[in-house]
Design a protein around this motif. Structure first.
Motif, PDB file in Angstrom:
ATOM      1  N   SER A  51      18.244   7.786  -5.980  1.00  0.00           N
ATOM      2  CA  SER A  51      18.792   8.989  -5.339  1.00  0.00           C
ATOM      3  C   SER A  51      18.436   9.091  -3.863  1.00  0.00           C
ATOM      4  O   SER A  51      19.027   9.895  -3.150  1.00  0.00           O
ATOM      5  CB  SER A  51      18.304  10.238  -6.077  1.00  0.00           C
ATOM      6  N   PHE A  52      17.481   8.307  -3.393  1.00  0.00           N
ATOM      7  CA  PHE A  52      17.030   8.414  -2.006  1.00  0.00           C
ATOM      8  C   PHE A  52      17.725   7.382  -1.119  1.00  0.00           C
ATOM      9  O   PHE A  52      17.899   6.224  -1.502  1.00  0.00           O
ATOM     10  CB  PHE A  52      15.515   8.234  -1.908  1.00  0.00           C
ATOM     11  N   GLY A  53      18.091   7.851   0.086  1.00  0.00           N
ATOM     12  CA  GLY A  53      18.710   6.954   1.053  1.00  0.00           C
ATOM     13  C   GLY A  53      17.759   6.535   2.154  1.00  0.00           C
ATOM     14  O   GLY A  53      17.890   5.447   2.717  1.00  0.00           O
ATOM     15  N   VAL A  54      16.795   7.388   2.476  1.00  0.00           N
ATOM     16  CA  VAL A  54      15.854   7.073   3.550  1.00  0.00           C
ATOM     17  C   VAL A  54      14.496   7.678   3.220  1.00  0.00           C
ATOM     18  O   VAL A  54      14.412   8.763   2.621  1.00  0.00           O
ATOM     19  CB  VAL A  54      16.364   7.586   4.917  1.00  0.00           C
ATOM     20  N   MET A  55      13.456   6.963   3.585  1.00  0.00           N
ATOM     21  CA  MET A  55      12.086   7.458   3.442  1.00  0.00           C
ATOM     22  C   MET A  55      11.414   7.346   4.805  1.00  0.00           C
ATOM     23  O   MET A  55      11.267   6.244   5.348  1.00  0.00           O
ATOM     24  CB  MET A  55      11.311   6.649   2.398  1.00  0.00           C
ATOM     25  N   ILE A  56      11.058   8.485   5.375  1.00  0.00           N
ATOM     26  CA  ILE A  56      10.389   8.515   6.675  1.00  0.00           C
ATOM     27  C   ILE A  56       8.899   8.712   6.415  1.00  0.00           C
ATOM     28  O   ILE A  56       8.494   9.659   5.735  1.00  0.00           O
ATOM     29  CB  ILE A  56      10.930   9.651   7.560  1.00  0.00           C
ATOM     30  N   ILE A  57       8.072   7.819   6.944  1.00  0.00           N
ATOM     31  CA  ILE A  57       6.622   7.895   6.755  1.00  0.00           C
ATOM     32  C   ILE A  57       5.994   8.241   8.095  1.00  0.00           C
ATOM     33  O   ILE A  57       5.837   7.382   8.964  1.00  0.00           O
ATOM     34  CB  ILE A  57       6.053   6.577   6.212  1.00  0.00           C
ATOM     35  N   ASP A  58       5.668   9.506   8.273  1.00  0.00           N
ATOM     36  CA  ASP A  58       5.027   9.944   9.513  1.00  0.00           C
ATOM     37  C   ASP A  58       3.540   9.598   9.454  1.00  0.00           C
ATOM     38  O   ASP A  58       2.919   9.657   8.393  1.00  0.00           O
ATOM     39  CB  ASP A  58       5.215  11.455   9.681  1.00  0.00           C
ATOM     40  N   GLU A  59       2.984   9.230  10.617  1.00  0.00           N
ATOM     41  CA  GLU A  59       1.569   8.857  10.709  1.00  0.00           C
ATOM     42  C   GLU A  59       1.234   7.706   9.756  1.00  0.00           C
ATOM     43  O   GLU A  59       0.254   7.742   9.008  1.00  0.00           O
ATOM     44  CB  GLU A  59       0.662  10.066  10.405  1.00  0.00           C
ATOM     45  N   ILE A  60       2.044   6.654   9.783  1.00  0.00           N
ATOM     46  CA  ILE A  60       1.864   5.555   8.830  1.00  0.00           C
ATOM     47  C   ILE A  60       0.538   4.837   9.035  1.00  0.00           C
ATOM     48  O   ILE A  60       0.057   4.124   8.143  1.00  0.00           O
ATOM     49  CB  ILE A  60       3.054   4.565   8.926  1.00  0.00           C
ATOM     50  N   HIS A  61      -0.093   5.019  10.194  1.00  0.00           N
ATOM     51  CA  HIS A  61      -1.399   4.394  10.422  1.00  0.00           C
ATOM     52  C   HIS A  61      -2.478   4.941   9.497  1.00  0.00           C
ATOM     53  O   HIS A  61      -3.560   4.350   9.386  1.00  0.00           O
ATOM     54  CB  HIS A  61      -1.839   4.588  11.883  1.00  0.00           C
ATOM     55  N   ILE A  62      -2.200   6.060   8.799  1.00  0.00           N
ATOM     56  CA  ILE A  62      -3.135   6.590   7.804  1.00  0.00           C
ATOM     57  C   ILE A  62      -3.420   5.525   6.740  1.00  0.00           C
ATOM     58  O   ILE A  62      -4.458   5.545   6.083  1.00  0.00           O
ATOM     59  CB  ILE A  62      -2.554   7.859   7.147  1.00  0.00           C
ATOM     60  N   MET A  63      -2.507   4.572   6.583  1.00  0.00           N
ATOM     61  CA  MET A  63      -2.694   3.509   5.599  1.00  0.00           C
ATOM     62  C   MET A  63      -3.985   2.728   5.839  1.00  0.00           C
ATOM     63  O   MET A  63      -4.514   2.083   4.939  1.00  0.00           O
ATOM     64  CB  MET A  63      -1.493   2.555   5.628  1.00  0.00           C
ATOM     65  N   GLY A  64      -4.510   2.775   7.052  1.00  0.00           N
ATOM     66  CA  GLY A  64      -5.742   2.081   7.365  1.00  0.00           C
ATOM     67  C   GLY A  64      -6.996   2.906   7.144  1.00  0.00           C
ATOM     68  O   GLY A  64      -8.104   2.423   7.387  1.00  0.00           O
ATOM     69  N   GLU A  65      -6.844   4.147   6.668  1.00  0.00           N
ATOM     70  CA  GLU A  65      -8.009   5.005   6.440  1.00  0.00           C
ATOM     71  C   GLU A  65      -8.569   4.798   5.039  1.00  0.00           C
ATOM     72  O   GLU A  65      -7.822   4.590   4.082  1.00  0.00           O
ATOM     73  CB  GLU A  65      -7.643   6.480   6.647  1.00  0.00           C
ATOM     74  N   GLU A  66      -9.872   4.895   4.940  1.00  0.00           N
ATOM     75  CA  GLU A  66     -10.546   4.571   3.680  1.00  0.00           C
ATOM     76  C   GLU A  66     -10.182   5.527   2.560  1.00  0.00           C
ATOM     77  O   GLU A  66      -9.998   5.111   1.416  1.00  0.00           O
ATOM     78  CB  GLU A  66     -12.063   4.568   3.904  1.00  0.00           C
ATOM     79  N   SER A  67     -10.067   6.815   2.852  1.00  0.00           N
ATOM     80  CA  SER A  67      -9.891   7.796   1.789  1.00  0.00           C
ATOM     81  C   SER A  67      -8.470   7.833   1.241  1.00  0.00           C
ATOM     82  O   SER A  67      -8.265   7.853   0.026  1.00  0.00           O
ATOM     83  CB  SER A  67     -10.288   9.188   2.288  1.00  0.00           C
ATOM     84  N   ARG A  68      -7.465   7.830   2.103  1.00  0.00           N
ATOM     85  CA  ARG A  68      -6.080   8.018   1.664  1.00  0.00           C
ATOM     86  C   ARG A  68      -5.220   6.780   1.820  1.00  0.00           C
ATOM     87  O   ARG A  68      -4.114   6.718   1.281  1.00  0.00           O
ATOM     88  CB  ARG A  68      -5.457   9.180   2.442  1.00  0.00           C
ATOM     89  N   GLY A  69      -5.727   5.798   2.560  1.00  0.00           N
ATOM     90  CA  GLY A  69      -4.937   4.616   2.849  1.00  0.00           C
ATOM     91  C   GLY A  69      -4.490   3.825   1.642  1.00  0.00           C
ATOM     92  O   GLY A  69      -3.307   3.414   1.553  1.00  0.00           O
ATOM     93  N   PRO A  70      -5.368   3.556   0.657  1.00  0.00           N
ATOM     94  CA  PRO A  70      -4.957   2.712  -0.474  1.00  0.00           C
ATOM     95  C   PRO A  70      -3.770   3.254  -1.246  1.00  0.00           C
ATOM     96  O   PRO A  70      -2.869   2.505  -1.627  1.00  0.00           O
ATOM     97  CB  PRO A  70      -6.221   2.671  -1.343  1.00  0.00           C
ATOM     98  N   ARG A  71      -3.758   4.568  -1.474  1.00  0.00           N
ATOM     99  CA  ARG A  71      -2.645   5.130  -2.242  1.00  0.00           C
ATOM    100  C   ARG A  71      -1.351   5.110  -1.432  1.00  0.00           C
ATOM    101  O   ARG A  71      -0.272   4.927  -1.986  1.00  0.00           O
ATOM    102  CB  ARG A  71      -2.992   6.551  -2.691  1.00  0.00           C
ATOM    103  N   LEU A  72      -1.432   5.259  -0.115  1.00  0.00           N
ATOM    104  CA  LEU A  72      -0.230   5.156   0.706  1.00  0.00           C
ATOM    105  C   LEU A  72       0.292   3.724   0.692  1.00  0.00           C
ATOM    106  O   LEU A  72       1.504   3.506   0.593  1.00  0.00           O
ATOM    107  CB  LEU A  72      -0.511   5.602   2.132  1.00  0.00           C
ATOM    108  N   GLU A  73      -0.600   2.751   0.789  1.00  0.00           N
ATOM    109  CA  GLU A  73      -0.182   1.355   0.735  1.00  0.00           C
ATOM    110  C   GLU A  73       0.502   1.046  -0.591  1.00  0.00           C
ATOM    111  O   GLU A  73       1.567   0.426  -0.631  1.00  0.00           O
ATOM    112  CB  GLU A  73      -1.405   0.452   0.909  1.00  0.00           C
ATOM    113  N   SER A  74      -0.106   1.502  -1.678  1.00  0.00           N
ATOM    114  CA  SER A  74       0.498   1.311  -2.999  1.00  0.00           C
ATOM    115  C   SER A  74       1.856   2.013  -3.087  1.00  0.00           C
ATOM    116  O   SER A  74       2.817   1.478  -3.650  1.00  0.00           O
ATOM    117  CB  SER A  74      -0.444   1.854  -4.079  1.00  0.00           C
ATOM    118  N   LEU A  75       1.943   3.211  -2.529  1.00  0.00           N
ATOM    119  CA  LEU A  75       3.190   3.980  -2.560  1.00  0.00           C
ATOM    120  C   LEU A  75       4.315   3.222  -1.861  1.00  0.00           C
ATOM    121  O   LEU A  75       5.451   3.166  -2.357  1.00  0.00           O
ATOM    122  CB  LEU A  75       2.963   5.339  -1.897  1.00  0.00           C
ATOM    123  N   ILE A  76       4.014   2.618  -0.719  1.00  0.00           N
ATOM    124  CA  ILE A  76       5.037   1.877   0.019  1.00  0.00           C
ATOM    125  C   ILE A  76       5.520   0.678  -0.798  1.00  0.00           C
ATOM    126  O   ILE A  76       6.733   0.400  -0.876  1.00  0.00           O
ATOM    127  CB  ILE A  76       4.483   1.428   1.383  1.00  0.00           C
TER     128      ILE A  76
END
Length: 938
Positions: free
Chosen positions: A168-193
């Motif tokens: 159902s999705f046509g576009v996914m915009i990831i704002d502040e994608i550099h968060i992927m390099g942070e220890e606390s939230r980065g792993p789940r964002l990387e997995s999400l992508i």
């Protein structure tokens, strides 16, 4: 990089296209031509946008409107946010599909949501906001065109509602994608992508970020995931920055002088400090210098703003500061306090905010000037340092060590200076305590390109002591003009810069003319020379390597596919940015990530870089093996002549080292360099011990094989043919958005409590809070006793001043909870209460799954009490009568109104007389009780 020749500034490599926007020739397209959709043009023109920034034009020229995925790296204020907005609106208008606009923070999500609603809802575009709790209300989102959503909520949607959203999705915009390099939230964002790339179909991905050191690597990784991504890079800012390192030991005098000068120019200032306490203390000190800077109109506005806080937060320290145009801002403030401070600053009612680094990201709050009071996160003495590689020294050989602000955070703070459309230049001031600190800042946060002669046209800016152009008496001022025109204040002789750096994908200009240096920085030194400078950034790394994170991703792999093999699991992890960045591809990914049992040689391959660095610092280090048996190997490392560390690798007691730096929960990354050196020495000198060492490492690392861990604890089951699937318990764990190890711990605690049988409510409350506190302690949060005690006071209906300072409570407090040495911040307690509600909900779901019904019921009651701050007896009044909360509910109960029916049958005048509640309010309460009775009967 090879020049393709299609557009000026465009480069290519084997993975994707790289566009250096700063090298592109200005486009000859007019606004109407480059924005073909008249509806979009009309909205932009109403917003005053009639000309696009170079980065925006480059995105459109390279396929933004034609579903081209791209990464956009550019400084704050350069216009990258509009790129995501245009991609979103185009996807809706062209019916490419729904839009997921991902952001890291709730405040930022709310800001984006309001912006979309304001500008695009009148065109019939439906926008929804998804932040709140982790259970996704997917029914409310299915009809939306644009969903502004936090990373965690999008992850939750994938876990729980994939069937509803797939395709159902046509576009996914990831704002502040550099968060992927942070220890606390980065792993789940990387997995999400990774998972959205596989599960959502053909989706255009737009990543937005400030600059990092390795954007090419991130773009190549996205391209390998199948997005054929184009990388757009710009280092120019619409508002250039001027840096000044101020050498001073008198912070208050220096900062107040800077603020006074900025105010005289009509600007505002953000002062970043190391801690909340410093921010508050400095704001109070600065307020003494600020009262004379207010006119009558401005003073009246400040009075109104201060009273707005006072009405809602009686204990706040902000009102007297706001009277004088100063405020502080940090995560401990309540939402209302933060909103008022931000409003006051945006509307130029407040002229200076002292804040922590939390204000460097998220909400858009730029200022004319930024002051960084201290570039050090914290300092310590050499005796407290276990691993010298993780610390720095200003002066080599000093006993004082420190951890600096990360480079990316430093430049993010500096990027708050300069308001687009208002300022011609932003000013950045960094305070140094000595010449050595000044030199360290220059070398750590910036990199030189080339030095050349320069002078000001007015002849003043020579960099000598007491320079009149700066207004300060410090020596050797450091001044850098970054990214933009300077008004021609400097003349220079042309020189040559360095060649482009292939590792960053950002070519450095090859000619230098004026101080703008083709968009680079300028450093004016004491000899009147100018050195072109570039900011130095940290590379973005993958944090997808911690034990808990890896087990969660393993469990997700078995949950989102019906039966997976080890090869399928390996395939997923080979897609990670972690694997992409690995220099040593010979180390098996399944060993690194705990999918199979690790061997000692796998271990050494993984930590070899750390060992090499240690030996470079201690070339005379030697190792002695002390004892060898089937259950233990021990040894001593001598890095220096009179220094030694004793290490043990044991089946029974795990890994131990007298340095105290080993972290049991971090797997391969958690071992100290002394243990690593011992393992290497054994393999090099006693190869016959390798089988024994393998067994000891596997046992002592405490992780064995992550897949075996999940199987043994009934999170995963093995099917015929060697395939794995998620168990019922495992599916519950993934839906609850918790780590598998945490879920196992909760299950054990709940079964232990259940074995003791049903208890009185007060005991059950303490038992449930005890389980949640154990979860916090396991996660390294062992100082939250005051928050738990505040929560106890809250559900016992104590007033808010007691909740925030439980030591003042007249009631008997439960044993084992420390009231703390200082009052709680309102914002901290509000955030803790939301977190507590989430964990109570999780305990309730787990108790129901385990068929421990009395604990499930206890969780439901406690969840209601924490939500409203009430005792059990007034729950019916608060839950079912609109307009009745913890205070009014207790007033009704004490007056004899114990049920909804009692309220419904009451006389307003009598209720007013018995409770003291205004009669008009009594009439409304009685009507609300009657309305609920009718609904309940219906």
């Amino acid at each position: 990089m090879e020049h393709l020749g299609r557009f000026p500034g465009e480069h290519g490599n084997s993975q994707g296209r790289i566009i250096n926007v700063d090298e592109m020739a200005p486009g000859d397209w007019n606004f109407d031509a480059i924005i073909p959709d008249g509806r979009i043009r009309a909205v932009l023109k109403r917003r005053g946008i009639t000309r696009l920034q170079p980065i925006q034009e480059a995105a459109i020229r390279h396929g933004l409107f034609f579903r081209k995925s791209m990464l956009v790296f550019s400084p704050s204020g350069s216009g990258k946010t509009l790129i995501g907005e245009l991609a979103a609106i185009t996807s809706v208008f062209q019916r490419y599909g729904k839009v997921a606009y991902l952001v890291p923070l709730k405040a930022l999500a709310t800001e984006k949501y309001k912006q979309f609603v304001k500008y695009w809802s009148p065109l019939g575009i439906k926008v929804e906001l998804s932040i709140g709790d982790y259970d996704m209300p997917v029914r409310d989102l299915l009809n939306a065109d644009i969903i502004v959503i936090t990373y965690e909520k999008m992850d939750s949607m994938l876990r729980s509602h994939l069937d509803h959203i797939q395709g159902s999705f046509g576009v996914m915009i990831i704002d502040e994608i550099h968060i992927m390099g942070e220890e606390s939230r980065g792993p789940r964002l990387e997995s999400l992508i990774i998972r959205t790339s596989r599960m959502l179909g053909d989706v255009q991905v737009i990543g937005l970020s400030a600059t990092v050191a390795n954007p090419v690597q991130l773009n190549d990784w996205l391209t390998e995931l199948g997005h054929d991504s184009t990388l757009l890079i710009s280092t120019k800012r619409p508002v250039p920055l001027q840096y000044t390192i101020v050498k001073s030991n008198k912070d208050l005098v220096t900062i107040s002088t800077i603020i006074k000068e900025i105010l005289q120019e009509g600007g505002q200032c953000l002062v970043f400090t190391r801690s909340r306490k410093r921010a508050e203390h400095l704001a109070k000190q600065l307020s003494r210098f600020s009262s004379h800077l207010s006119n009558r109109v401005l003073h009246n506005k400040r009075v109104q703003l201060a009273f707005k806080i006072k009405r809602n937060q009686k204990l706040s320290d902000l009102p007297p500061l706001i009277f004088r145009g100063v405020a502080f801002h940090h995560a401990g403030l309540s939402t209302g306090e933060r909103d008022v401070v931000e409003y006051g600053f945006r509307h130029r009612i407040i002229h200076a905010i002292c804040c922590t680094t939390t204000l460097s990201a998220g909400i858009n709050l730029p200022a004319r000037a930024v002051v960084l009071q201290d570039f050090k996160r914290y300092t310590t003495f050499v005796d407290n340092v276990d691993d010298e590689s993780k610390f720095h020294q200003v002066i080599p050989g000093s006993r004082v060590y420190f951890k600096p602000l990360p480079r990316n955070t430093f430049h993010q703070i500096m990027g708050r200076a300069g308001r687009a459309g208002h300022d011609t230049m932003g000013s950045c001031y960094i305070i140094a305590r000595s010449s050595a600190e000044e030199k360290w800042i220059r070398e750590y946060y910036f990199k030189d390109a080339r030095r050349f002669k320069a002078k000001r046209k007015d002849g003043r800016c020579t960099g000598k002591k007491g320079d009149p152009s700066t207004g300060y008496s410090h020596e050797e001022p450091f001044v850098a003009i970054m990214k933009g025109e300077t008004g021609g204040c400097l003349e220079s002789k042309p020189g040559e810069g360095e060649q482009g750096d292939a590792s960053t994908g950002i070519p450095v200009a090859t000619t230098i003319g004026t101080l703008t240096i083709n968009g680079e920085n300028g450093i004016l030194d004491e000899k009147g020379g100018l050195t072109s400078m570039m900011p130095r950034y940290d590379p973005m790394e993958s944090m997808l390597r911690e034990r808990d994170v890896l087990m969660e991703q393993l469990l997700l792999s078995t949950n989102e596919q019906d039966g997976v093999s080890k090869d399928d699991i390996n395939k997923f992890f080979k897609q990670t940015f972690f694997n992409f960045l690995l220099e040593d591809k010979h180390t098996p990914i399944d060993a690194l990530l705990g999918i199979k049992k690790v061997t000692s040689r796998d271990f050494i391959k993984y930590v070899s870089a750390g060992i090499d660095a240690y030996l470079a610092r201690h070339p005379s280090a030697r190792v002695e093996i002390a004892k060898v048996s089937t259950g233990m190997i021990s040894g001593t490392i001598y890095p220096l002549q009179h220094t030694s560390f004793d290490c043990i690798i044991s089946k029974g007691s795990g890994i131990q080292c007298t340095c105290g730096n080993h972290k049991h929960v971090n797997g391969l990354d958690g071992t100290c360099q002394h243990v690593q050196l011992l393992v290497k020495h054994i393999l090099d000198t006693r190869p016959s011990l390798e089988p024994t060492l393998d067994v000891l490492l596997q046992a002592s690392l405490g992780q064995d094989c992550y897949l075996d861990y999940l199987l043994a604890r009934d999170l995963v089951t093995r099917k015929a043919g060697g395939r794995y699937t998620c168990s019922k318990f495992g599916r519950l764990v993934t839906s609850l958005y918790i780590y598998p190890r945490t879920a196992v711990m909760i299950r054990e605690h709940l079964l232990e409590v259940a074995a003791g049988g049903d208890k009185p409510e007060s005991e059950q409350v303490l038992q449930l809070l005890g389980i949640i506190r154990a979860i916090f302690k396991d996660g390294g949060r062992d100082r939250d006793g005051a928050l738990f005690l505040g929560a106890w006071c809250w559900i016992e209906e104590e007033p808010m001043d007691v909740v925030l300072d439980p030591s003042a409570a007249a009631m008997t407090l439960p044993a084992g909870l420390d009231p703390g040495k200082k009052p709680l911040y309102p914002g901290d307690f509000a955030n803790f209460r939301k977190e507590l509600l989430r964990w109570i909900h999780i305990l309730g779901r787990m108790a129901s799954f385990l068929h421990v019904d009395f604990l499930g019921d206890a969780c439901m009651i406690l969840e209601t009490r924490v939500k409203y701050g009430i005792r059990h007896d007034i729950m019916p009044l608060v839950l079912h009568i609109k307009g009745v909360g913890r205070i009014r509910g207790r007033m009704l109960y004490r007056a004899g109104y114990r049920s909804v029916d009692d309220v419904r049958q009451a006389n307003p005048a009598v209720m007013h007389e018995r409770t003291g509640i205004p009669q008009q309010i009594c009439e409304q309460v009685i009507a609300a009780a009657s309305h609920w009775q009718q609904e309940d009967a219906g």
